[in-house]
Design an enzyme around this catalytic site. Structure first.
Site, PDB file in Angstrom:
ATOM      1  N   SER A 115      -8.022   3.192  18.902  1.00 27.78           N
ATOM      2  CA  SER A 115      -7.492   2.045  18.156  1.00 27.78           C
ATOM      3  C   SER A 115      -8.599   1.103  17.696  1.00 27.78           C
ATOM      4  O   SER A 115      -8.307   0.080  17.075  1.00 27.78           O
ATOM      5  CB  SER A 115      -6.475   1.287  19.008  1.00 27.78           C
ATOM      6  OG  SER A 115      -7.065   0.870  20.220  1.00 27.78           O
ATOM      7  N   THR A 122      24.861 -20.057 -10.860  1.00 29.03           N
ATOM      8  CA  THR A 122      25.498 -19.361  -9.752  1.00 29.03           C
ATOM      9  C   THR A 122      25.929 -18.015 -10.319  1.00 29.03           C
ATOM     10  O   THR A 122      26.326 -17.945 -11.483  1.00 29.03           O
ATOM     11  CB  THR A 122      26.726 -20.121  -9.197  1.00 29.03           C
ATOM     12  OG1 THR A 122      27.760 -20.090 -10.176  1.00 29.03           O
ATOM     13  CG2 THR A 122      26.414 -21.563  -8.839  1.00 29.03           C
ATOM     14  N   HIS A 123      25.779 -16.957  -9.522  1.00 28.99           N
ATOM     15  CA  HIS A 123      26.032 -15.588 -10.007  1.00 28.99           C
ATOM     16  C   HIS A 123      25.154 -15.268 -11.216  1.00 28.99           C
ATOM     17  O   HIS A 123      25.513 -14.449 -12.047  1.00 28.99           O
ATOM     18  CB  HIS A 123      27.502 -15.377 -10.375  1.00 28.99           C
ATOM     19  CG  HIS A 123      28.457 -15.851  -9.327  1.00 28.99           C
ATOM     20  ND1 HIS A 123      28.978 -15.027  -8.356  1.00 28.99           N
ATOM     21  CD2 HIS A 123      28.959 -17.087  -9.075  1.00 28.99           C
ATOM     22  CE1 HIS A 123      29.775 -15.722  -7.562  1.00 28.99           C
ATOM     23  NE2 HIS A 123      29.771 -16.977  -7.967  1.00 28.99           N
ATOM     24  N   SER A 158      -1.365  -5.430 -20.993  1.00 25.03           N
ATOM     25  CA  SER A 158      -0.995  -4.020 -20.991  1.00 25.03           C
ATOM     26  C   SER A 158      -2.120  -3.235 -21.649  1.00 25.03           C
ATOM     27  O   SER A 158      -2.752  -3.706 -22.588  1.00 25.03           O
ATOM     28  CB  SER A 158       0.308  -3.839 -21.774  1.00 25.03           C
ATOM     29  OG  SER A 158       0.391  -2.517 -22.259  1.00 25.03           O
ATOM     30  N   LYS A 205       1.461  -7.898 -24.755  1.00 19.53           N
ATOM     31  CA  LYS A 205       2.065  -8.129 -23.435  1.00 19.53           C
ATOM     32  C   LYS A 205       1.280  -9.114 -22.571  1.00 19.53           C
ATOM     33  O   LYS A 205       0.061  -9.095 -22.532  1.00 19.53           O
ATOM     34  CB  LYS A 205       2.195  -6.802 -22.667  1.00 19.53           C
ATOM     35  CG  LYS A 205       3.220  -5.847 -23.204  1.00 19.53           C
ATOM     36  CD  LYS A 205       4.642  -6.380 -23.146  1.00 19.53           C
ATOM     37  CE  LYS A 205       5.195  -6.412 -21.747  1.00 19.53           C
ATOM     38  NZ  LYS A 205       5.408  -5.060 -21.188  1.00 19.53           N
ATOM     39  N   ASN A 209       1.972  -9.899 -18.641  1.00 16.56           N
ATOM     40  CA  ASN A 209       2.876  -9.477 -17.569  1.00 16.56           C
ATOM     41  C   ASN A 209       2.710 -10.331 -16.314  1.00 16.56           C
ATOM     42  O   ASN A 209       1.587 -10.665 -15.940  1.00 16.56           O
ATOM     43  CB  ASN A 209       2.631  -8.009 -17.221  1.00 16.56           C
ATOM     44  CG  ASN A 209       2.962  -7.098 -18.389  1.00 16.56           C
ATOM     45  OD1 ASN A 209       3.842  -7.411 -19.191  1.00 16.56           O
ATOM     46  ND2 ASN A 209       2.242  -5.996 -18.495  1.00 16.56           N
ATOM     47  N   GLU A 232       5.603  -9.851  -9.589  1.00 15.48           N
ATOM     48  CA  GLU A 232       6.227  -8.557  -9.284  1.00 15.48           C
ATOM     49  C   GLU A 232       5.731  -8.026  -7.944  1.00 15.48           C
ATOM     50  O   GLU A 232       6.490  -7.463  -7.152  1.00 15.48           O
ATOM     51  CB  GLU A 232       5.936  -7.571 -10.409  1.00 15.48           C
ATOM     52  CG  GLU A 232       6.600  -8.003 -11.716  1.00 15.48           C
ATOM     53  CD  GLU A 232       6.005  -7.280 -12.917  1.00 15.48           C
ATOM     54  OE1 GLU A 232       6.361  -6.117 -13.115  1.00 15.48           O
ATOM     55  OE2 GLU A 232       5.180  -7.879 -13.624  1.00 15.48           O
ATOM     56  N   TYR A 234       4.020  -0.973  30.628  1.00 14.52           N
ATOM     57  CA  TYR A 234       3.243  -0.673  29.419  1.00 14.52           C
ATOM     58  C   TYR A 234       3.419   0.782  29.021  1.00 14.52           C
ATOM     59  O   TYR A 234       3.438   1.676  29.869  1.00 14.52           O
ATOM     60  CB  TYR A 234       1.752  -0.969  29.660  1.00 14.52           C
ATOM     61  CG  TYR A 234       0.905  -0.581  28.460  1.00 14.52           C
ATOM     62  CD1 TYR A 234       0.741  -1.455  27.386  1.00 14.52           C
ATOM     63  CD2 TYR A 234       0.306   0.681  28.387  1.00 14.52           C
ATOM     64  CE1 TYR A 234       0.002  -1.087  26.282  1.00 14.52           C
ATOM     65  CE2 TYR A 234      -0.440   1.052  27.274  1.00 14.52           C
ATOM     66  CZ  TYR A 234      -0.587   0.160  26.228  1.00 14.52           C
ATOM     67  OH  TYR A 234      -1.305   0.516  25.120  1.00 14.52           O
ATOM     68  N   GLN A 289       0.729   0.044  21.433  1.00 19.88           N
ATOM     69  CA  GLN A 289      -0.500  -0.082  20.648  1.00 19.88           C
ATOM     70  C   GLN A 289      -0.167  -0.265  19.153  1.00 19.88           C
ATOM     71  O   GLN A 289      -0.981  -0.779  18.401  1.00 19.88           O
ATOM     72  CB  GLN A 289      -1.381   1.152  20.858  1.00 19.88           C
ATOM     73  CG  GLN A 289      -2.657   1.188  20.051  1.00 19.88           C
ATOM     74  CD  GLN A 289      -3.641   2.208  20.572  1.00 19.88           C
ATOM     75  OE1 GLN A 289      -4.268   2.020  21.602  1.00 19.88           O
ATOM     76  NE2 GLN A 289      -3.754   3.336  19.884  1.00 19.88           N
ATOM     77  N   LYS A 349      -0.253  -3.807  16.793  1.00 26.22           N
ATOM     78  CA  LYS A 349      -1.329  -4.445  16.022  1.00 26.22           C
ATOM     79  C   LYS A 349      -1.350  -4.062  14.546  1.00 26.22           C
ATOM     80  O   LYS A 349      -1.470  -4.955  13.699  1.00 26.22           O
ATOM     81  CB  LYS A 349      -2.665  -4.200  16.724  1.00 26.22           C
ATOM     82  CG  LYS A 349      -2.771  -5.069  17.988  1.00 26.22           C
ATOM     83  CD  LYS A 349      -3.961  -4.765  18.851  1.00 26.22           C
ATOM     84  CE  LYS A 349      -3.828  -3.478  19.602  1.00 26.22           C
ATOM     85  NZ  LYS A 349      -2.693  -3.481  20.567  1.00 26.22           N
TER      86      LYS A 349
HETATM   87  N1  ARG Z   1      -5.633   0.059  22.912  1.00 28.66           N
HETATM   88  C1  ARG Z   1      -4.579  -0.182  23.834  1.00 28.66           C
HETATM   89  C2  ARG Z   1      -3.445  -0.977  23.153  1.00 28.66           C
HETATM   90  O1  ARG Z   1      -3.688  -1.499  22.125  1.00 28.66           O
HETATM   91  C3  ARG Z   1      -5.103  -0.962  24.989  1.00 28.66           C
HETATM   92  C4  ARG Z   1      -4.303  -0.798  26.238  1.00 28.66           C
HETATM   93  C5  ARG Z   1      -4.501   0.562  26.768  1.00 28.66           C
HETATM   94  N2  ARG Z   1      -3.912   0.723  28.047  1.00 28.66           N
HETATM   95  C6  ARG Z   1      -3.765   1.907  28.603  1.00 28.66           C
HETATM   96  N3  ARG Z   1      -3.227   1.961  29.754  1.00 28.66           N
HETATM   97  N4  ARG Z   1      -4.167   2.990  27.999  1.00 28.66           N
HETATM   98  O2  ARG Z   1      -2.340  -1.052  23.619  1.00 28.66           O
END
Ligand code: ARG
Length: 485
Positions: free
Chosen positions: A45, A179-180, A301, A307, A309, A314, A341, A346, A349
């Site tokens: 990651s 409205t509408h 365009s 044009k 735009n 959009e 966990y 993961q 993120k």
């Molecule tokens: N890269 C992992 C995450 O974002 C970190 C935590 C990893 N924990 C584990 N027990 N492998 O969640």
């Protein structure tokens, strides 16, 4: 640094090169070989979580203070690790893309720890005492999100200021209220502009609320069962700027409710931007012609020379779909996860970062588009047709004592005759009132857009005085003279 630690020499005292490879994986001991490249590609990651390096170092700096206070580290060890972490921070701050590309560590936590082994080899191995990446990553991500909300709030205010400034210029500009998407009643253009201000105000409240929920510290929960060393979690909370500490270690490492809330708050911002964008796309078309976009926020365009735009609008409309996708995707990740966990988490993120980056790019562009918009007063006024005064006419009759239902019925009949005969509603109304209406009603009073608007002076209405009150209220909701950033 003098070597004051008692006991056997720490393993980290080996030459950095010798430890670098196993340390790329923080869990190498019980495994016979390195992960398969395809496993590594899926599992790694670092390319995503590298942007939390500052938060990771901040968390570790606080952690060594707590370890020292718990008697796990000596004062010398604490300061050696802290100085090492600062050096790691300076190194990462100077890293360019190729440096990041060359790092093959599993994630940001592994990378920081590996670099710490290079910077403070004697003591680095003690940093992770009593801690797990499970409570570490939850802490880092929450810290990142707490800062991200501040940044988003500033960007939203940028757009709110653009709306406010336009609204201040156009209190007396009259346009149809829809409205509408059918012409309904005349309103002030400021009333329309401010109708896009208040949803953003609620968004800021929602984001602040999501931030409050993010500001609860999981550090000190270990992998799942809690920390076996007497770390002061309240001290950790104070150092890191959290509001409270998590009450349950199993929940602490698994809870991403706050991520879901933030994703929702962000997708609602996106939804609001998409609605504003749709208004502007429509109002900018030749058919409406209410607004004209600045050249700086329009595109041409490649084929049709004439044009201009509204691409920015959009894209604003489209991005809402992507933001909602991140929310839905992550809710689906959470659904049905077992306790504690799981690596599924993961995926929080990419969802958070993607959503944040989308709004981070979108909000300034929408603010610029709105700020540089030209509102065409006469096109707006010309779009107010006499049928839009039908309600005013009925209200006039009400003032003369006719019950509203009856007035509605009478005016409705006149509108139908006007539509069928092609005669103007105003002329028909004058004639009708002269023959059958209550004596002193002058129908021309109903057919004046400015007066129609002025009459709606109850709080929240479109009358100039009510709109000016609203502007004062709106101004008080944003930081004064906000310059962006
Ligand atoms: N890269 C992992 C995450 O974002 C970190 C935590 C990893 N924990 C584990 N027990 N492998 O969640």
């Amino acid at each position: 640094m003098t070597a004051m630690a008692s006991g056997p020499a720490p393993r980290g005292a080996q030459a950095p090169d010798a430890v670098a490879e196993p340390l790329r994986r923080l869990w190498g001991g019980r495994f016979g070989g390195s992960p398969a490249p395809e496993m590594d590609r899926l599992n790694r990651s670092l390319p995503v979580d590298r942007r939390m390096w500052r938060e990771d170092i901040a968390g570790s700096l606080a952690w060594v203070v707590a370890l020292r206070a718990a008697g796990v580290l000596t004062a010398e060890e604490e300061s050696e690790i802290r100085m090492g972490l600062h050096r790691v921070g300076r190194r990462l701050d100077a890293w360019a893309e190729p440096d990041w590309a060359a790092a093959s560590d599993e994630d940001i936590h592994s990378l920081v720890e590996r670099l710490l082994h290079e910077e403070a080899p004697r003591v680095a191995g003690k940093l992770h005492t009593g801690r797990s990446r499970n409570d570490q990553v939850a802490t880092d991500t929450r810290l990142w999100a707490m800062n991200a909300v501040h940044a988003l709030d500033a960007r939203i205010q940028l757009l709110q200021h653009a709306l406010l400034e336009q609204a201040e210029r156009h209190v007396d500009t009259l346009m149809p209220g829809y409205t509408h998407l059918q012409r309904a009643q005349p309103i002030s253009a400021a009333q329309w502009l401010l109708s896009h201000f208040w949803p953003l105000d609620r968004d800021r409240e929602r984001l602040a609320d999501a931030r409050r929920r993010a500001a609860v510290l999981p550090l000190g929960s270990g992998a799942v069962a809690g920390c076996p060393f007497p770390v002061d979690r309240v001290l950790l909370k104070e150092i890191l700027g959290f509001r409270a500490i998590t009450p349950n270690s199993v929940d602490a490492v698994a809870d991403r409710d706050w991520v879901a809330e933030l994703l929702f708050a962000m997708s609602l911002v996106g939804t609001h931007l998409s609605r504003l964008a749709e208004d502007l796309v429509l109002f900018g078309s030749a058919e409406f012609g209410f607004v004209r976009f600045s050249d700086r926020y329009s595109t041409g365009s490649s084929l049709m020379p004439q044009k201009r735009n509204p691409d920015a609008m959009e894209l604003a409309r489209a991005k809402a779909g992507r933001l909602l996708g991140e929310l839905m995707g992550f809710m689906t990740v959470l659904k049905g996860l077992p306790s504690g966990y799981n690596k599924d988490l993961q995926e929080d993120k990419p969802a958070l970062f993607q959503s944040f980056d989308t709004l981070d790019a979108l909000l300034p562009a929408v603010a610029g588009t709105v700020g540089t918009l030209e509102i065409d007063r006469s096109r707006c006024a010309d779009a107010i047709d006499p049928a839009m005064f039908a309600t005013d006419l009925a209200d006039l009759l009400v003032h003369a004592g006719v019950p509203f239902r009856e007035a509605h019925e009478q005016v409705g009949r006149l509108v139908r005759v006007a539509e069928e005969s092609g005669d103007s509603l105003a002329a028909l109304a004058t004639a009708a009132l002269a023959s059958t209406g209550p004596g002193d009603v002058r129908s021309d009073e109903a057919f004046d857009a400015a007066r129609s608007v002025e009459r709606r002076s109850a709080h929240g209405g479109t009358a100039p005085e009510a709109v000016r009150d609203q502007l004062v209220q709106a101004r008080a909701r944003v930081r004064p003279a906000y310059e962006g950033g």
